[in-house]
Design a protein around this motif. Sequence first.
Motif, short mmCIF file in Angstrom:
data_model
loop_
_atom_site.label_atom_id
_atom_site.label_comp_id
_atom_site.label_asym_id
_atom_site.label_seq_id
_atom_site.Cartn_x
_atom_site.Cartn_y
_atom_site.Cartn_z
N GLN A 1 0.82 -1.20 0.00
CA GLN A 1 0.00 0.00 0.00
C GLN A 1 0.86 1.26 0.00
O GLN A 1 0.53 2.25 -0.67
CB GLN A 1 -0.92 0.00 1.23
N GLN B 1 0.93 4.28 -2.80
CA GLN B 1 0.87 5.71 -2.49
C GLN B 1 1.96 6.48 -3.22
O GLN B 1 1.75 7.61 -3.67
CB GLN B 1 0.96 5.91 -0.98
N ALA C 1 0.97 6.93 -6.74
CA ALA C 1 -0.04 7.97 -6.92
C ALA C 1 0.59 9.34 -7.17
O ALA C 1 -0.01 10.19 -7.82
CB ALA C 1 -0.94 8.03 -5.68
N THR D 1 -6.89 -4.65 -5.26
CA THR D 1 -7.42 -3.99 -4.07
C THR D 1 -6.58 -2.77 -3.71
O THR D 1 -7.12 -1.71 -3.38
CB THR D 1 -7.45 -4.97 -2.89
N ALA D 2 -5.27 -2.93 -3.77
CA ALA D 2 -4.39 -1.82 -3.44
C ALA D 2 -4.51 -0.68 -4.45
O ALA D 2 -4.52 0.51 -4.08
CB ALA D 2 -2.94 -2.30 -3.35
N ALA E 1 -7.05 0.22 -6.06
CA ALA E 1 -8.35 0.88 -6.01
C ALA E 1 -8.25 2.29 -5.44
O ALA E 1 -9.10 3.15 -5.75
CB ALA E 1 -9.33 0.05 -5.19
N THR E 2 -7.22 2.57 -4.63
CA THR E 2 -7.05 3.91 -4.06
C THR E 2 -6.70 4.95 -5.14
O THR E 2 -6.80 6.15 -4.88
CB THR E 2 -5.94 3.92 -2.99
N LEU E 3 -6.33 4.48 -6.33
CA LEU E 3 -6.04 5.41 -7.42
C LEU E 3 -7.30 5.87 -8.13
O LEU E 3 -7.22 6.62 -9.11
CB LEU E 3 -5.08 4.76 -8.42
N ALA E 4 -8.45 5.38 -7.66
CA ALA E 4 -9.77 5.85 -8.10
C ALA E 4 -9.96 5.75 -9.61
O ALA E 4 -9.96 4.67 -10.16
CB ALA E 4 -10.00 7.27 -7.60
N CYS F 1 -10.36 1.78 -9.77
CA CYS F 1 -11.32 1.38 -8.75
C CYS F 1 -12.24 0.24 -9.21
O CYS F 1 -12.93 -0.38 -8.40
CB CYS F 1 -12.16 2.57 -8.31
#
Length: 305
Positions: free
Chosen positions: A173, A177, A180, A200-201, A203-206, A229
């Motif tokens: 994760q 980041q 990102a 899953t990880a 997905a934070t990049l939308a 996502c």
Amino acid sequence: MSTSFALALEAARNAAAQQHYPQGALYVVATPIGNLADISLRALHVLQLVDCIACEDTRHTQGLLRSYGLERPGSQLLAVHQHNEAQAAQQLIARLQQGQRIAYVSDAGTPGVSDPGARLCAAVQASGLRCIPLPGASSITAAISVAGAVAPAHSAEGFVFQGFLPTKSAERQAAVQRLAAEPRCTVLLEAPHRIADLATALATLAQRPVTLAREISKQFEEIATMPACELYAWLQAQPQRSKGEFAVVLHPVAVQGDEGQGLQVLRLLLAELPTKPAVRLAAEITGMPRNQLYDAALALKQAEE
């Protein structure tokens, strides 16, 4: 061996035999990542020419050679993998110093790119000997070529090859980041048993577009592009989508207006100052929120480590 490869061997001799192949050199040979027809004519010729073949897995390589009608005795296949690369390099160097030609192949694709080979080449070159590349199949460039990952205005050109992310959840994760904060196109690799965790990880990049290339050049090749996502749900929709080897392309993102200027100012200041003073001055110069700049500074520092 099929008739088609018999013709390929003849074509290899006609196309490549007149070229110069110096003795005492290591030939780093790219092999197919799936489709056997993706071997180059020069690779076929060199694999016939060399005195021995160093390989990641002797059994795998023997099977590959048989497919092309290039049977080799076991004594001419040398195991060089991630667990013995440094030690085996010295044995190969001794052979090269005697004037032998040696080919090195990994199990698939281009050696030294997320595969063994880099340490071997470094040792050979440090001994004053030549490493000669024979280009060929690569999942990295193959995935980029069809991803349509066009850099938008105000975005950086080029791409970053990240390879495999850490396997532990927290470390993975943290790596995401850092990604990102990287606006350039980025290429990841992943194995089937970890692709769901990677999705899953990511997905934070939308809404950042992601191209997933599965089983490149093989019978069940599949390539799809979607927002980050949605990647996990896409994998879960059909069981076979989680099978095979994966190359994942994170498309570049645009750095717009003041934010792009602020990050550029921050980069320049970080080159001369510690993090906190650089963030404070960047905030005063650009008007960007200090917290946002501080997070960006941490990501930039981590990416450099």
